[in-house]
Motif scaffolding. Sequence first.
Motif, short mmCIF file in Angstrom:
data_model
loop_
_atom_site.label_atom_id
_atom_site.label_comp_id
_atom_site.label_asym_id
_atom_site.label_seq_id
_atom_site.Cartn_x
_atom_site.Cartn_y
_atom_site.Cartn_z
N GLN A 152 -13.41 15.64 -24.42
CA GLN A 152 -13.21 16.55 -25.14
C GLN A 152 -14.40 17.07 -26.11
OE1 GLN A 152 -9.66 16.29 -27.51
NE2 GLN A 152 -8.58 15.20 -25.91
N GLU A 153 -14.50 18.36 -26.29
CA GLU A 153 -15.40 18.91 -27.31
C GLU A 153 -14.81 19.32 -28.65
OE1 GLU A 153 -17.37 22.38 -25.78
OE2 GLU A 153 -18.89 21.16 -24.52
N PHE A 154 -15.32 18.88 -29.86
CA PHE A 154 -14.57 19.19 -30.97
C PHE A 154 -15.51 19.11 -32.22
CE2 PHE A 154 -14.45 14.68 -29.83
CZ PHE A 154 -15.03 13.92 -30.90
N GLU A 155 -15.32 19.51 -33.41
CA GLU A 155 -16.01 19.69 -34.32
C GLU A 155 -16.20 18.29 -35.17
OE1 GLU A 155 -14.86 23.16 -36.71
OE2 GLU A 155 -16.18 24.14 -35.72
N ALA A 156 -17.10 18.01 -35.76
CA ALA A 156 -17.48 16.74 -36.72
C ALA A 156 -18.44 17.14 -37.73
CB ALA A 156 -17.69 15.44 -35.70
N LYS A 157 -18.43 16.29 -38.68
CA LYS A 157 -19.26 16.33 -39.72
C LYS A 157 -20.24 15.22 -39.81
CE LYS A 157 -18.19 17.79 -43.85
NZ LYS A 157 -17.39 17.86 -45.16
N ILE A 158 -21.76 15.81 -39.83
CA ILE A 158 -22.89 14.71 -39.79
C ILE A 158 -22.81 13.85 -41.31
CG2 ILE A 158 -25.27 14.59 -39.70
CD1 ILE A 158 -25.19 17.26 -38.31
N LYS A 159 -22.66 12.54 -41.09
CA LYS A 159 -22.68 11.76 -42.14
C LYS A 159 -24.22 10.94 -42.50
CE LYS A 159 -19.76 11.65 -44.60
NZ LYS A 159 -19.66 12.64 -45.49
N GLU A 160 -24.73 10.77 -41.32
CA GLU A 160 -25.93 9.94 -41.42
C GLU A 160 -26.71 10.21 -40.45
OE1 GLU A 160 -27.64 5.31 -41.97
OE2 GLU A 160 -25.33 5.76 -42.05
N VAL A 161 -28.20 10.52 -40.64
CA VAL A 161 -29.22 10.62 -39.54
C VAL A 161 -30.54 9.89 -39.72
CG1 VAL A 161 -30.77 12.28 -38.55
CG2 VAL A 161 -28.48 13.19 -39.52
N ASN A 162 -30.86 8.85 -38.75
CA ASN A 162 -31.94 8.02 -39.01
C ASN A 162 -32.57 7.91 -37.60
OD1 ASN A 162 -33.70 5.73 -39.42
ND2 ASN A 162 -32.57 4.75 -40.77
N ALA A 163 -33.69 8.60 -37.31
CA ALA A 163 -34.36 8.71 -36.10
C ALA A 163 -35.15 7.30 -35.77
CB ALA A 163 -35.15 9.88 -36.25
N ALA A 164 -35.71 6.61 -37.02
CA ALA A 164 -36.23 5.45 -36.86
C ALA A 164 -35.38 4.28 -36.24
CB ALA A 164 -36.96 5.36 -38.07
N GLU A 165 -34.22 4.37 -36.67
CA GLU A 165 -33.29 3.42 -36.29
C GLU A 165 -32.27 4.04 -35.28
OE1 GLU A 165 -31.20 1.76 -39.47
OE2 GLU A 165 -33.14 1.06 -40.53
N ASN A 166 -32.52 5.23 -34.76
CA ASN A 166 -31.68 5.76 -33.74
C ASN A 166 -30.21 5.80 -34.19
OD1 ASN A 166 -31.51 7.01 -31.02
ND2 ASN A 166 -30.96 5.00 -30.06
N ARG A 167 -30.15 6.16 -35.38
CA ARG A 167 -28.85 5.90 -36.05
C ARG A 167 -27.99 7.41 -36.19
NH1 ARG A 167 -25.74 2.00 -38.50
NH2 ARG A 167 -24.29 2.67 -40.23
N PHE A 168 -27.01 7.83 -35.62
CA PHE A 168 -26.40 9.23 -35.85
C PHE A 168 -24.97 8.99 -35.96
CE2 PHE A 168 -25.72 13.38 -33.36
CZ PHE A 168 -25.48 14.08 -34.70
N ILE A 169 -24.58 9.17 -37.28
CA ILE A 169 -23.06 8.92 -37.58
C ILE A 169 -22.30 10.24 -38.02
CG2 ILE A 169 -21.19 7.44 -38.96
CD1 ILE A 169 -23.21 5.95 -37.06
N LEU A 170 -21.16 10.34 -37.41
CA LEU A 170 -20.62 11.50 -37.79
C LEU A 170 -18.98 11.26 -38.04
CD1 LEU A 170 -22.03 12.17 -34.53
CD2 LEU A 170 -21.78 14.44 -35.43
N SER A 171 -18.47 12.17 -38.62
CA SER A 171 -16.90 11.99 -38.94
C SER A 171 -15.99 13.37 -38.52
CB SER A 171 -16.79 11.82 -40.54
OG SER A 171 -15.30 12.02 -40.92
#
Length: 402
Positions: A152-171
């Motif tokens: 499914q495609e849906f909208e989410a809000k970006i909560k955390e971005v950390n390229a060094a740790e390859n961390r990308f969290i959304l809500s």
Amino acid sequence: MNEFEDLLNSVSEVNPGDVVTAEVLTVDNGQANLVIEGTGVEGVLTLRELTNDRDADINEFVKAGETLEVLVLRQVVGKDTDTVTFLVSKKRLEARKAWDKLVGREEEVVTVKGTRAVKGGLSVEFEGLRGFIPASMLDTRFVRNTERFVGQEFEAKIKEVNAAENRFILSRREVVEEVAAAARQEVFSKIEVGSVVTGKVARLTSFGAFIDLGGVDGLVHVTELSHERNVSPKSVVTVGEDVDVKVLAIDEEEGRVSLSLKATTPGPWDGVEQKLAAGDVVEGKVKRLTDFGAFVEVLPGIDGLVHISQISHKRVENPKDALSVGQDVTVKVLEVNAADERVSLSIKALEERPAQDKSEGDNGEKRQSRPRRPRRQEKRDYELPETQTGFSMADLFGDIEL
């Protein structure tokens, strides 16, 4: 050896980490063979470095003669030949660009696609970059089965971005809450107590049905589902069904709306006086028993009361001794009061009064003797003697000197 040294010197301009432009020479065996422009050096682009979908057809992504921008990963020297090539990636270059695009975009709403259900949540993809949505942040209620979001495609809000740790969290939950808040505000601006609105049955519980009014879930309590008593919600409505309901109460602060389904449907008491009248003899079924009588259903949704004194000519200590729930009985209508939703019934009115012993009362009990009262003397008219009648004032006062 000289040719090999010249070959090595010619590739010194290409290094791991470089972003280069390459032309696709051939596509076969699940990989694309390229030549890096301006160097004459060949590169290899595998399906794995094109997409995360390992079952995809590489020919749907690249074609011979096409020019691509790729990221150089590492140098590869053939074991049996002196050929030097470079392993390149289009997917990782897109991921790098995606990371760059994410810088400073926390709290921004983006469109993502669910790719895989993983432990604790859902893996999603955004412009070639893999992100993660914890299960607690997928919806307003905790989601145990995250599989339903895959694909499914849906909208989410970006909560955390950390390229060094390859961390990308959304809500996704925050987006749902914001949309719901806007919808609630719109709904509350349109509804009012007493109005009839249309909604969709969202879910059923043991105590009633929740109706989606377009962003607000109103509750139809089980007592407001039907004019019948003790009904099960699933016997009245089904999930997904459109229903008309009446608004009973609104608590905008708490986001609560009380609704009634039975208020929008004709009640059993509407026009009852045309269906039932005093003196009618009808068939009914005993619905419930109390200490003071029995309630008998005489019409759908209409229960009349047979008072304990109207059950039998014989004395009845408890209605359970004479009747049972579910029993079919014939009753006579004594009174119909539509305003108070009350019908009075009698069973004994249809039974012949049994012959009773003179010494017995109406309840079959022997009368107790009572002490005899003193006999009153009868009033008599007495006549005065003649000597006491026909006298005058002179007769009374004749001897008095004036």
